[in-house]
Design a protein around this motif. Structure first.
Motif, PDB file in Angstrom:
ATOM      1  N   LEU A   1       0.836  -1.207   0.000  1.00  0.00           N
ATOM      2  CA  LEU A   1       0.000   0.000   0.000  1.00  0.00           C
ATOM      3  C   LEU A   1       0.868   1.252   0.000  1.00  0.00           C
TER       4      LEU A   1
ATOM      5  N   GLN B   1      -8.101   4.912  -6.974  1.00  0.00           N
ATOM      6  CA  GLN B   1      -7.577   4.316  -5.748  1.00  0.00           C
ATOM      7  C   GLN B   1      -7.924   2.837  -5.673  1.00  0.00           C
TER       8      GLN B   1
ATOM      9  N   GLU C   1      -2.551   8.344 -12.059  1.00  0.00           N
ATOM     10  CA  GLU C   1      -2.031   7.739 -10.831  1.00  0.00           C
ATOM     11  C   GLU C   1      -1.884   6.222 -10.975  1.00  0.00           C
TER      12      GLU C   1
ATOM     13  N   LEU D   1     -13.365   4.703  -1.667  1.00  0.00           N
ATOM     14  CA  LEU D   1     -12.229   5.079  -2.507  1.00  0.00           C
ATOM     15  C   LEU D   1     -12.700   5.519  -3.887  1.00  0.00           C
TER      16      LEU D   1
ATOM     17  N   ARG E   1      -5.588   0.932  -7.876  1.00  0.00           N
ATOM     18  CA  ARG E   1      -4.260   0.778  -7.280  1.00  0.00           C
ATOM     19  C   ARG E   1      -4.260  -0.289  -6.182  1.00  0.00           C
ATOM     20  N   VAL E   2      -5.359  -0.387  -5.444  1.00  0.00           N
ATOM     21  CA  VAL E   2      -5.492  -1.465  -4.463  1.00  0.00           C
ATOM     22  C   VAL E   2      -5.503  -2.812  -5.172  1.00  0.00           C
TER      23      VAL E   2
ATOM     24  N   ARG F   1       1.027   4.213  -2.889  1.00  0.00           N
ATOM     25  CA  ARG F   1       0.682   5.513  -2.316  1.00  0.00           C
ATOM     26  C   ARG F   1      -0.713   5.528  -1.670  1.00  0.00           C
ATOM     27  N   LEU F   2      -1.034   4.420  -1.000  1.00  0.00           N
ATOM     28  CA  LEU F   2      -2.342   4.329  -0.350  1.00  0.00           C
ATOM     29  C   LEU F   2      -2.223   3.799   1.076  1.00  0.00           C
TER      30      LEU F   2
ATOM     31  N   LYS G   1      -4.974   4.526   3.467  1.00  0.00           N
ATOM     32  CA  LYS G   1      -6.305   3.981   3.198  1.00  0.00           C
ATOM     33  C   LYS G   1      -6.440   2.526   3.651  1.00  0.00           C
TER      34      LYS G   1
END
Length: 268
Positions: A133, A153, A186, A149, A156-157, A137-138, A141
């Motif tokens: 994570l 986001q 992103e 999210l 990215r997860v 960059r999370l 979260k």
């Protein structure tokens, strides 16, 4: 550190893959080689068989004929669910839709498979998840739920979740197509960093500028055929096939060459 050192033997090899759904011939003799550490993009118009190729690599779809190899595994000869699960532990797949469990937190989404499939203890899986994570960059979260999210986001997860299984390669199937333009960048940044670290990545994408930037090799497909393939610099700047040229001109918004007189306004 790089994920894997390049070798002379392809990590992924497809040979003469044919696949039909009823009377619809989707793949018509596909040949692809992917070396360890390479970033490979598969581009082409919608319906050309791009996503189907990725599903064949992971055994989600079984072609009628041809050979598929991932490492030492002959994918086309796998029959049991246990064999397919073992393959998919080594091959990460990130889809258009994020497919996160909505009732689990971000951290729980990342630790579920490493605990149940890889046998990691909860503490070790948690450390791995938090490291991933941080990478996407999370980190802030970890305790959020997917519904809290943004689309970018969540994607990215989904990438971090694929990485949590420590795969040999990751397949990305139009992972930005469901995102709004503000969040596309992103996600692409995360993929770019993975390729820079040497992770073997195969992307089906309509992001042509991104494909040109990060790809070692590009395959252009149309109507179930590989029309042309080669280094990204050649495919994007000096395509040999007229169909590739036309597709890229349209996709990149450049229009045909002025001498073809198909867009006089651009030539003016």
């Amino acid at each position: 550190m790089p994920y894997a050192e390049p070798s002379s033997s392809p990590l992924v090899s497809l040979r003469d893959i044919h696949l039909s759904f009823g009377s619809n011939e989707v793949l018509k003799g596909i040949d692809i080689d992917i070396q360890r550490g390479q970033a490979v993009s598969i581009i082409g118009p919608s319906g050309s068989g791009k996503s189907t190729i990725l599903r064949c690599i992971t055994g989600l779809i079984r072609p009628q004929s041809g050979q598929i190899r991932v490492g030492a595994t002959q994918v086309d000869q796998l029959h049991t669910e246990a064999e397919l699960i073992a393959l998919r532990q080594r091959v990460g797949f990130v889809f258009q839709q994020y497919n996160l469990f909505p009732h689990l937190t971000v951290l729980q989404n990342l630790t579920l498979a490493p605990i149940r499939v890889l046998g990691l203890d909860r503490q070790r899986a948690g450390r791995l998840a938090r490291d991933l994570l941080e990478r996407v960059r999370l980190a802030h979260k970890a305790d959020a739920y997917p519904g809290e999210l943004s689309g970018g986001q969540q994607q990215r997860v989904a990438i971090a979740r694929a990485l949590a299984m420590r795969p040999e390669l990751i397949l990305f199937d139009e992972v930005t197509s469901a995102l709004d333009p503000e969040t596309v960048g992103e996600v692409l940044t995360v993929i770019r960093e993975l390729t820079q670290d040497g992770m073997t990545c195969v992307l089906v994408t309509h992001e042509m500028r991104f494909a040109e930037e990060i790809s070692d090799e590009v395959y252009f497909t149309e109507a179930g055929n590989i029309v042309e393939h080669g280094p990204a610099s050649r495919i994007f700047h000096h395509p040999a096939n007229p169909r590739t040229r036309i597709f890229l001109e349209r996709s990149l918004g450049q229009g045909p060459l002025p001498s073809r007189h198909l867009h006089p306004a651009r030539a003016a």
